[in-house]
Design an enzyme around this catalytic site. Sequence first.
Site, PDB file in Angstrom:
ATOM      1  N   TYR A 157      73.748 -18.219  32.120  1.00  0.00           N
ATOM      2  CA  TYR A 157      74.195 -19.193  32.639  1.00  0.00           C
ATOM      3  C   TYR A 157      74.707 -20.273  31.759  1.00  0.00           C
ATOM      4  O   TYR A 157      75.628 -20.932  31.952  1.00  0.00           O
ATOM      5  CB  TYR A 157      73.440 -19.696  33.756  1.00  0.00           C
ATOM      6  CG  TYR A 157      73.682 -21.091  34.617  1.00  0.00           C
ATOM      7  CD1 TYR A 157      74.683 -21.021  35.797  1.00  0.00           C
ATOM      8  CD2 TYR A 157      73.165 -22.139  34.124  1.00  0.00           C
ATOM      9  CE1 TYR A 157      74.789 -22.166  36.527  1.00  0.00           C
ATOM     10  CE2 TYR A 157      73.197 -23.314  35.081  1.00  0.00           C
ATOM     11  CZ  TYR A 157      74.231 -23.467  36.062  1.00  0.00           C
ATOM     12  OH  TYR A 157      74.529 -24.609  36.612  1.00  0.00           O
ATOM     13  N   SER A 160      77.767 -19.477  29.548  1.00  0.00           N
ATOM     14  CA  SER A 160      79.095 -19.647  30.332  1.00  0.00           C
ATOM     15  C   SER A 160      79.271 -20.870  30.741  1.00  0.00           C
ATOM     16  O   SER A 160      80.506 -21.399  30.708  1.00  0.00           O
ATOM     17  CB  SER A 160      79.046 -18.935  31.855  1.00  0.00           C
ATOM     18  OG  SER A 160      77.948 -19.222  32.650  1.00  0.00           O
TER      19      SER A 160
END
Length: 258
Positions: A157, A160
């Site tokens: 997470y 990205s």
Amino acid sequence: MNKMFENRVAIVTGGSDGIGRATSELLARRGAHVAILARGMEKLEATRDAIAGAGGSVEIHSIDLGDTEAYAALISKIARAHARLDMLVNNAMSVHYAPIEKLAMKHWRSDFTVNADAVFAGTQAAIAAMRERGKGGSIVNVASTTAIRAAPYMTSYSASKAAMIQFSAVAAMETARDNIRINCVVPGQVQTAGNEVFARKAPEVASRTAEAIPMGRGGTPEELAESIAFLLSDAAAYITGVALPVDGGKAAQLYLPG
């Protein structure tokens, strides 16, 4: 009533829940026609009905942003149908929580597909539509404090969302002369429905987490929506390429042990 977005067309991904729903409702209240994209039809219909019931202009589309080609094609279709596209909010997200040694490659790829690949594809399609019309536009990508500060077990997470921030800055440089502005908001803890459920299950943890924020609380979806709307608006006409923390001061905080 504030109608700063009257006659403008906006697309909001993940627009049927949390920050996305608050943003969709706010843009509609301020006069925009809002196309809401999400996977679940039930929440899409509920959001559509709430906006329409308040007199707003809205359409909904059920789509999995993991299909980046379909997402780009849908943006182009919406822009053609309305003969314009003024605003795009890439808010949909994918998140997996695990230590690195236990994080599956499929989960790493899933987070990058939604948080980076789809943002690239959607931004690319929106830029093309905005350039074709020649009137500029504004794109806001919703990142996360975990993209700029490290948090254990948030590998895919965080990485990205960090990619999202840097991509947005580069895209802003490439489109500035077209009067297309591209920015990020960087939320910290936001009291979405999911976080409220967690707080009820683990009130002590939730309390300590909130206390660690300089302002002493998590943000609300409505506060994030206001920040997104500001960056989309003409009030931010000279702002592009920024990643704006909206986190109660958390990203700026120097940790000192008690």
